[in-house]
Design a protein around this motif. Sequence first.
Motif, short mmCIF file in Angstrom:
data_model
loop_
_atom_site.label_atom_id
_atom_site.label_comp_id
_atom_site.label_asym_id
_atom_site.label_seq_id
_atom_site.Cartn_x
_atom_site.Cartn_y
_atom_site.Cartn_z
N VAL A 50 2.20 1.03 6.18
CA VAL A 50 2.14 1.23 4.73
C VAL A 50 3.55 1.05 4.15
O VAL A 50 4.53 1.02 4.88
N ASP A 51 3.63 0.87 2.85
CA ASP A 51 4.90 0.51 2.22
C ASP A 51 5.60 1.68 1.53
O ASP A 51 6.81 1.69 1.39
N PHE A 52 4.81 2.64 1.07
CA PHE A 52 5.38 3.80 0.36
C PHE A 52 4.59 5.04 0.74
O PHE A 52 3.40 4.97 1.04
N ILE A 53 5.27 6.19 0.65
CA ILE A 53 4.59 7.48 0.69
C ILE A 53 4.50 7.96 -0.76
O ILE A 53 5.52 8.08 -1.45
N HIS A 54 3.26 8.17 -1.22
CA HIS A 54 3.03 8.57 -2.60
C HIS A 54 2.76 10.08 -2.62
O HIS A 54 1.85 10.56 -1.94
N ILE A 55 3.58 10.79 -3.38
CA ILE A 55 3.51 12.25 -3.34
C ILE A 55 3.09 12.78 -4.71
O ILE A 55 3.79 12.58 -5.71
N ASP A 56 1.94 13.42 -4.76
CA ASP A 56 1.35 13.89 -6.01
C ASP A 56 1.79 15.32 -6.30
O ASP A 56 1.36 16.26 -5.63
N VAL A 109 0.85 -1.20 0.00
CA VAL A 109 0.00 0.00 0.00
C VAL A 109 0.89 1.25 0.00
O VAL A 109 1.83 1.36 0.78
N ALA A 110 0.57 2.15 -0.93
CA ALA A 110 1.22 3.45 -0.97
C ALA A 110 0.18 4.48 -0.55
O ALA A 110 -0.93 4.50 -1.09
N THR A 111 0.53 5.30 0.42
CA THR A 111 -0.44 6.31 0.85
C THR A 111 -0.21 7.61 0.11
O THR A 111 0.88 8.18 0.19
N SER A 112 -1.23 8.07 -0.59
CA SER A 112 -1.15 9.38 -1.23
C SER A 112 -1.42 10.44 -0.18
O SER A 112 -2.47 10.44 0.47
N ILE A 113 -0.48 11.35 -0.01
CA ILE A 113 -0.64 12.37 1.03
C ILE A 113 -1.47 13.56 0.56
O ILE A 113 -1.65 14.52 1.30
N LEU A 114 -2.01 13.44 -0.65
CA LEU A 114 -2.85 14.52 -1.18
C LEU A 114 -4.06 14.79 -0.27
O LEU A 114 -4.53 15.92 -0.18
N SER A 115 -4.55 13.76 0.40
CA SER A 115 -5.71 13.93 1.27
C SER A 115 -5.31 14.15 2.74
O SER A 115 -6.17 14.16 3.61
N GLY A 124 -0.53 22.55 -12.40
CA GLY A 124 -1.55 23.47 -12.93
C GLY A 124 -1.50 23.59 -14.44
O GLY A 124 -2.10 24.51 -15.01
N ASN A 125 -0.80 22.69 -15.10
CA ASN A 125 -0.61 22.76 -16.54
C ASN A 125 -0.90 21.38 -17.15
O ASN A 125 -1.84 21.22 -17.92
N PHE A 126 -0.16 20.38 -16.74
CA PHE A 126 -0.47 19.01 -17.17
C PHE A 126 -1.81 18.57 -16.58
O PHE A 126 -2.57 17.83 -17.20
N VAL A 127 -2.07 19.02 -15.37
CA VAL A 127 -3.36 18.78 -14.69
C VAL A 127 -3.86 20.12 -14.15
O VAL A 127 -3.07 21.04 -13.98
N PRO A 128 -5.18 20.23 -13.87
CA PRO A 128 -5.70 21.55 -13.48
C PRO A 128 -5.30 22.01 -12.07
O PRO A 128 -5.45 23.19 -11.75
N ASN A 129 -4.78 21.14 -11.26
CA ASN A 129 -4.51 21.48 -9.87
C ASN A 129 -3.02 21.79 -9.65
O ASN A 129 -2.18 21.37 -10.46
N ILE A 130 -2.72 22.50 -8.59
CA ILE A 130 -1.32 22.77 -8.21
C ILE A 130 -1.13 22.25 -6.79
O ILE A 130 -1.93 22.55 -5.90
N THR A 131 -0.08 21.45 -6.59
CA THR A 131 0.11 20.91 -5.22
C THR A 131 1.47 21.28 -4.67
O THR A 131 1.69 22.44 -4.33
N ILE A 132 2.35 20.30 -4.60
CA ILE A 132 3.58 20.57 -3.85
C ILE A 132 4.83 20.40 -4.72
O ILE A 132 4.81 19.71 -5.72
N GLY A 133 5.89 21.05 -4.27
CA GLY A 133 7.15 21.02 -5.02
C GLY A 133 8.27 20.43 -4.19
O GLY A 133 8.05 19.94 -3.07
N PRO A 134 9.50 20.49 -4.71
CA PRO A 134 10.63 19.85 -4.04
C PRO A 134 10.91 20.39 -2.63
O PRO A 134 11.37 19.65 -1.76
#
Length: 226
Positions: A29-35, A5-11, A39-49
């Motif tokens: 859980v086995d992985f941390i999944h970071i989305d 299981v990879a947990t997406s931290i988006l939520s 805002g260009n490839f997809v409509p939303n903007i989330t997190i950076g490095p």
Amino acid sequence: MGIKVATSILSADFAKLGEEVRKISDLGVDFIHIDVMDGNFVPNITIGPGVISAIRKYSNLPFDVHLMVKSPSDHIESFINAGADIITIHAEAEIHIERLIRKIKSYKNVNDTKKTVLVGVSIVPSTPPNVLEYVIHDLDTVLIMTVNPGFGGQEFIHSQLSKILAVKKMIQERGLKTQISVDGGVSILNAADIIKAGADILVAGSAIFRAENIKKAVNDLKNLPL
Ligand code: DX5
Ligand code: ZN
């Protein structure tokens, strides 16, 4: 071997992201999944490095950085330096994925310099699996999107089950160790079907972070009767 299981931290609660990452890392859980969204490839903007490097110290689990960005080649180095263990790019975002896959694999993992960075390629629901045919032997993971990327909490698109089967067949026919990760709308209600179709890794965001009992939600996903 059981399902991972990879947990997406988006939520997760972004106001206390470090603590959220620590909490989830202690629940098996086995992985941390970071989305990462631009805002260009997809409509939303989330997190950076910068945010990734800030939360890196809150977990020893591998960070799978899912780049939903245009021109991923311009950004991979900063995400690797921020502590990504796996870089997942979108086939739709880069014409020369063969070259970019090689480039990603040429980097050392900053968390363990004896290892190289692992590489995944993701495809959106409308992309056929045959785009993977000539690169799949170089991949650690294929990330099959089962929602249109951009947001957490969307409904699973059932037509993608046959795509999971097709990619599994491609991997088995070639005798590869490539893992299939399934991302989007995964829940306790559809996880058994997804695993039966061939998933090795379930990515789950809202099914974990919005659950009443987070520990139980992780346990239930990991121990489904099949
Ligand atoms: C969607 C992201 C997914 C998503 C998963 O663009 O790639 O990782 O956050 O979230 P849920 O599990 O809520 O669909
Ligand atoms: Zn994702």
